[in-house]
Design a protein around this motif. Structure first.
Motif, mmCIF file in Angstrom:
data_model
loop_
_atom_site.group_PDB
_atom_site.id
_atom_site.type_symbol
_atom_site.label_atom_id
_atom_site.label_comp_id
_atom_site.label_asym_id
_atom_site.label_seq_id
_atom_site.Cartn_x
_atom_site.Cartn_y
_atom_site.Cartn_z
ATOM 1 N N ARG A 149 0.818 -1.209 0.000
ATOM 2 C CA ARG A 149 0.000 0.000 0.000
ATOM 3 C C ARG A 149 0.852 1.260 0.000
ATOM 4 O O ARG A 149 0.570 2.227 -0.707
ATOM 5 C CB ARG A 149 -0.933 0.005 1.230
ATOM 6 C CG ARG A 149 -1.741 1.283 1.423
ATOM 7 C CD ARG A 149 -2.662 1.549 0.255
ATOM 8 N NE ARG A 149 -3.398 2.803 0.427
ATOM 9 C CZ ARG A 149 -4.135 3.367 -0.522
ATOM 10 N NH1 ARG A 149 -4.235 2.789 -1.720
ATOM 11 N NH2 ARG A 149 -4.769 4.499 -0.301
ATOM 12 N N TYR A 150 1.942 1.241 0.791
ATOM 13 C CA TYR A 150 2.745 2.461 0.938
ATOM 14 C C TYR A 150 4.102 2.374 0.229
ATOM 15 O O TYR A 150 4.958 3.229 0.426
ATOM 16 C CB TYR A 150 2.923 2.780 2.426
ATOM 17 C CG TYR A 150 1.592 2.978 3.100
ATOM 18 C CD1 TYR A 150 0.800 4.088 2.815
ATOM 19 C CD2 TYR A 150 1.088 2.029 3.990
ATOM 20 C CE1 TYR A 150 -0.446 4.258 3.396
ATOM 21 C CE2 TYR A 150 -0.159 2.191 4.577
ATOM 22 C CZ TYR A 150 -0.917 3.301 4.279
ATOM 23 O OH TYR A 150 -2.159 3.455 4.860
ATOM 24 N N VAL B 76 4.595 6.433 6.806
ATOM 25 C CA VAL B 76 3.386 6.687 6.019
ATOM 26 C C VAL B 76 3.202 8.188 5.816
ATOM 27 O O VAL B 76 2.889 8.656 4.721
ATOM 28 C CB VAL B 76 2.148 6.080 6.717
ATOM 29 C CG1 VAL B 76 0.855 6.596 6.071
ATOM 30 C CG2 VAL B 76 2.188 4.562 6.669
ATOM 31 N N GLY B 77 3.442 8.961 6.886
ATOM 32 C CA GLY B 77 3.312 10.412 6.788
ATOM 33 C C GLY B 77 4.273 11.016 5.778
ATOM 34 O O GLY B 77 3.895 11.902 4.999
ATOM 35 N N LYS C 70 5.621 9.415 3.215
ATOM 36 C CA LYS C 70 5.211 8.959 1.888
ATOM 37 C C LYS C 70 4.043 9.791 1.346
ATOM 38 O O LYS C 70 3.945 10.038 0.140
ATOM 39 C CB LYS C 70 4.801 7.485 1.954
ATOM 40 C CG LYS C 70 5.948 6.502 2.113
ATOM 41 C CD LYS C 70 6.611 6.213 0.788
ATOM 42 C CE LYS C 70 7.614 5.082 0.909
ATOM 43 N NZ LYS C 70 8.248 4.754 -0.409
ATOM 44 N N ARG C 71 3.150 10.188 2.260
ATOM 45 C CA ARG C 71 1.946 10.902 1.845
ATOM 46 C C ARG C 71 2.076 12.421 1.979
ATOM 47 O O ARG C 71 1.112 13.149 1.791
ATOM 48 C CB ARG C 71 0.744 10.417 2.657
ATOM 49 C CG ARG C 71 0.337 8.977 2.360
ATOM 50 C CD ARG C 71 -0.243 8.873 0.948
ATOM 51 N NE ARG C 71 -0.793 7.547 0.693
ATOM 52 C CZ ARG C 71 -0.135 6.557 0.098
ATOM 53 N NH1 ARG C 71 1.123 6.763 -0.294
ATOM 54 N NH2 ARG C 71 -0.710 5.378 -0.110
ATOM 55 N N CYS D 114 2.635 14.361 4.627
ATOM 56 C CA CYS D 114 1.942 14.939 5.789
ATOM 57 C C CYS D 114 2.921 15.812 6.566
ATOM 58 O O CYS D 114 3.497 15.390 7.582
ATOM 59 C CB CYS D 114 1.376 13.829 6.681
ATOM 60 S SG CYS D 114 0.220 12.746 5.840
ATOM 61 N N LYS E 181 -1.976 13.946 11.065
ATOM 62 C CA LYS E 181 -2.440 13.717 9.699
ATOM 63 C C LYS E 181 -1.954 12.372 9.185
ATOM 64 O O LYS E 181 -2.695 11.650 8.492
ATOM 65 C CB LYS E 181 -1.947 14.849 8.785
ATOM 66 C CG LYS E 181 -2.491 14.767 7.356
ATOM 67 C CD LYS E 181 -2.028 15.938 6.502
ATOM 68 C CE LYS E 181 -2.679 17.238 6.943
ATOM 69 N NZ LYS E 181 -2.344 18.359 6.003
ATOM 70 N N ALA E 182 -0.731 12.007 9.530
ATOM 71 C CA ALA E 182 -0.199 10.703 9.127
ATOM 72 C C ALA E 182 -1.019 9.578 9.730
ATOM 73 O O ALA E 182 -1.329 8.582 9.071
ATOM 74 C CB ALA E 182 1.261 10.584 9.553
ATOM 75 N N VAL F 88 -4.262 9.178 7.868
ATOM 76 C CA VAL F 88 -4.091 8.506 6.580
ATOM 77 C C VAL F 88 -4.138 6.996 6.762
ATOM 78 O O VAL F 88 -4.862 6.282 6.052
ATOM 79 C CB VAL F 88 -2.762 8.925 5.918
ATOM 80 C CG1 VAL F 88 -2.427 8.013 4.739
ATOM 81 C CG2 VAL F 88 -2.824 10.370 5.443
ATOM 82 N N ASP G 96 -7.219 4.524 5.526
ATOM 83 C CA ASP G 96 -6.935 3.458 4.562
ATOM 84 C C ASP G 96 -7.379 2.103 5.101
ATOM 85 O O ASP G 96 -7.896 1.266 4.341
ATOM 86 C CB ASP G 96 -5.445 3.427 4.233
ATOM 87 C CG ASP G 96 -5.031 4.518 3.257
ATOM 88 O OD1 ASP G 96 -5.926 5.210 2.733
ATOM 89 O OD2 ASP G 96 -3.818 4.675 3.017
#
Length: 310
Positions: free
Chosen positions: A220-221, A238-239, A241-242, A244, A255-256, A259, A263
């Motif tokens: 996914r990430y 994750v943060g 990667k996205r 955040c 925010k991370a 996410v 998901d």
């Protein structure tokens, strides 16, 4: 931090449900298929067992859960006396239609057409009770929302063919005994956000996914590897990667966390089950062992204090 959540209106909802249950034939308990036992309210079990009422356990959101784990849970519940289980997604047209027939099988004394089959939908917040009720009624009669505790009052509905349905508000219980249950419930959005720290919930979820669904998490990430990463580190990754980030380039951990939680809740990571009968049994055994160790340590300390005093 242990998670507890028991808004005041739920106590009155419990009292009302206890009164109504005297005139009910079958309890329909709606569970989250991803965490069936963690999402099963022990107060509901106590109420229906006191009245000796059979129970249809609906494992809702089965489209989001691991099919192998769901099959294990169905076998687990079907082995219990007075209980039948079914897995479905109330959002899929037609799937809810099997529920009244299964309830009829649990109440054969109401199968002669002379007396109505009286069913009661119960469960914790945000497991899909209102979605089930609307699907059974083929129209919107219950308010639906992607947040806990949308339904606040009880209502009785006529399904036709001599069948009545009582819709009840989502009910939590006063004390969640296992910390992991609180985190699983929070991750699945069954607990109000005011009662949780989402970064902690996300870290718990990330660690569980790392242990049980590493391939899905990495895919996914787009993580090359999860080696050396624990739950909090995964949330941070994750943060990044996205994107955040806060002003200045720092990581926005809240925010991370959102996410990752979003998901999971939407199924974007994959079909995930947070517990199985086996992991549930292991968790309870570990909890009992830890409690016994604490009790033994307390007894030893008390004895030592007694010896010192003498």
């Amino acid at each position: 931090m242990p998670i507890q959540w028991f808004p005041g209106h739920m106590n009155s909802a419990r009292r009302k449900a206890a009164d109504t249950l005297a005139n009910i034939d079958v309890v329909i308990e709606v569970l989250d298929a991803r965490l069936p036992e963690a999402s099963s309210n022990p107060m509901i079990r106590d109420l229906r067992e006191f009245r000796q009422r059979p129970c249809l356990r609906v494992l809702n959101k089965a489209d989001l859960a691991d099919p192998e784990a769901t099959a294990q849970w169905l076998a687990y519940y079907d082995a219990q006396p007075g209980v039948k289980a079914v897995a479905l997604s109330c959002k899929v047209p037609g799937e809810a239609n099997k529920v009244p027939g299964l309830c009829q099988n649990l109440a054969p004394h109401r199968n002669d057409g002379t007396k109505p089959l009286r069913m009661m939908v119960m469960g914790i917040p945000n497991v899909g009770k209102s979605t089930l009720v609307n699907a059974l009624m083929n129209r919107r009669v219950a308010k639906v929302g992607d947040e806990p505790a949308v339904t606040k009052s009880q209502q009785t509905l006529e399904l036709g063919n001599g069948r009545t349905l009582v819709d009840t508000p989502g009910m939590m219980w006063p004390r969640i005994d296992y910390d992991s249950d609180g985190y699983m419930l929070a991750a699945s959005h069954a607990i109000g956000t005011n009662a949780v720290i989402e970064s902690e919930v996300a870290a718990f979820l990330a660690e569980l996914l790392r242990q049980r669904y590493p391939a899905e998490l990495a895919a996914r990430y787009k993580f090359a590897s999860l080696d050396g990463m624990d739950g909090p580190a995964i949330v941070e990754a994750v943060g990044r990667k996205r994107g955040c980030l806060v002003k200045g380039g720092g990581l926005d951990l809240d925010k991370a966390a959102l996410v990752l939680l979003t998901d999971y809740r939407s199924g974007a990571i994959g079909r995930i089950s947070l517990e199985t009968p086996e992991t549930r049994a292991a968790m309870r055994a570990a909890h009992a062992e830890a409690a016994a160790a604490r009790a033994a340590a307390a007894a030893a300390a008390a004895e030592e204090r007694g010896d010192a005093a003498s």
